[in-house]
Design an enzyme around this catalytic site. Sequence first.
Site, mmCIF file in Angstrom:
data_model
loop_
_atom_site.group_PDB
_atom_site.id
_atom_site.type_symbol
_atom_site.label_atom_id
_atom_site.label_comp_id
_atom_site.label_asym_id
_atom_site.label_seq_id
_atom_site.Cartn_x
_atom_site.Cartn_y
_atom_site.Cartn_z
ATOM 1 N N SER A 132 44.159 12.045 -5.924
ATOM 2 C CA SER A 132 43.227 13.470 -6.451
ATOM 3 C C SER A 132 42.045 13.516 -5.211
ATOM 4 C CB SER A 132 42.425 12.654 -7.664
ATOM 5 O OG SER A 132 41.282 13.869 -7.774
ATOM 6 N N TYR A 165 37.590 6.336 -11.746
ATOM 7 C CA TYR A 165 38.762 7.414 -11.369
ATOM 8 C C TYR A 165 38.646 7.624 -9.789
ATOM 9 C CZ TYR A 165 41.397 11.591 -11.404
ATOM 10 O OH TYR A 165 42.310 12.614 -11.128
#
Length: 254
Positions: free
Chosen positions: A146, A160
């Site tokens: 990501s 995350y």
Amino acid sequence: MTTVLDRFRLDDKVAIVTGASSGLGVAFARALAEAGADLVLAARRVERLEATRAIVAQAGRRAITVTADVALPENALAVVEAAIKEFGHVDVLVNNAGKGTAVPATRETPEQFREVIDINLSGCYWMAQACGRVMPPGSAIINIASVAAFASGGLPQAAYSASKAGLIGLTRDLAVQWTGRKGIRVTALAPGYFPSEMTEQFPDGYIDSQLPRVPAGRPGDPEELAAAVVFLASPAAGYITGTTLVVDGGLTAF
């Protein structure tokens, strides 16, 4: 004579896609099937995998479904064993299973933090480890990271972001270990803003608020990311390993 477009084909290859029950995982499975691959579809919600299997069948390819929580090493091993039993080989792994959270760092519990790391980072390692033991030379592993590994989106996403940054480091190390010795290429994709189950959980208006940071001026289309997966999985990317392809409309260019 082989043409350049032939190098993007995956005819008769076998690809495992984790997190294949929804969102980007479905787009990846469809694209890989359209490129000629048979699929092993893995997710915790096996009942939702039937719809993905139907999509693969529409593309003229075979697929099996496997219930798996990739955070458990024994589940990762079971996915690969099912692939070998059904198809006899594994050529592509798309490590797509993941979990996103947005919890302020002072309030995030150890259990919340560990769950994200266990799925997003450890789970990718267990899947790669199980595949790396059986993949033939010429195989490819694609880890879905990501842009959160590189830049903050303004949400409290310590777990995350850490998991995705760790995944990029894991990609580099496995590429160094396996590309020369085993002939297995290992790469990562770092998507920007794409519609997915995770982005559906964002606050209302969040993605629109971020678009001024995106030179392309829009969120990505899942098919654009799926095309990048096919590229990295295919012989067209035969000299690409150990790197991360950012697909973010220019978000990280700032």
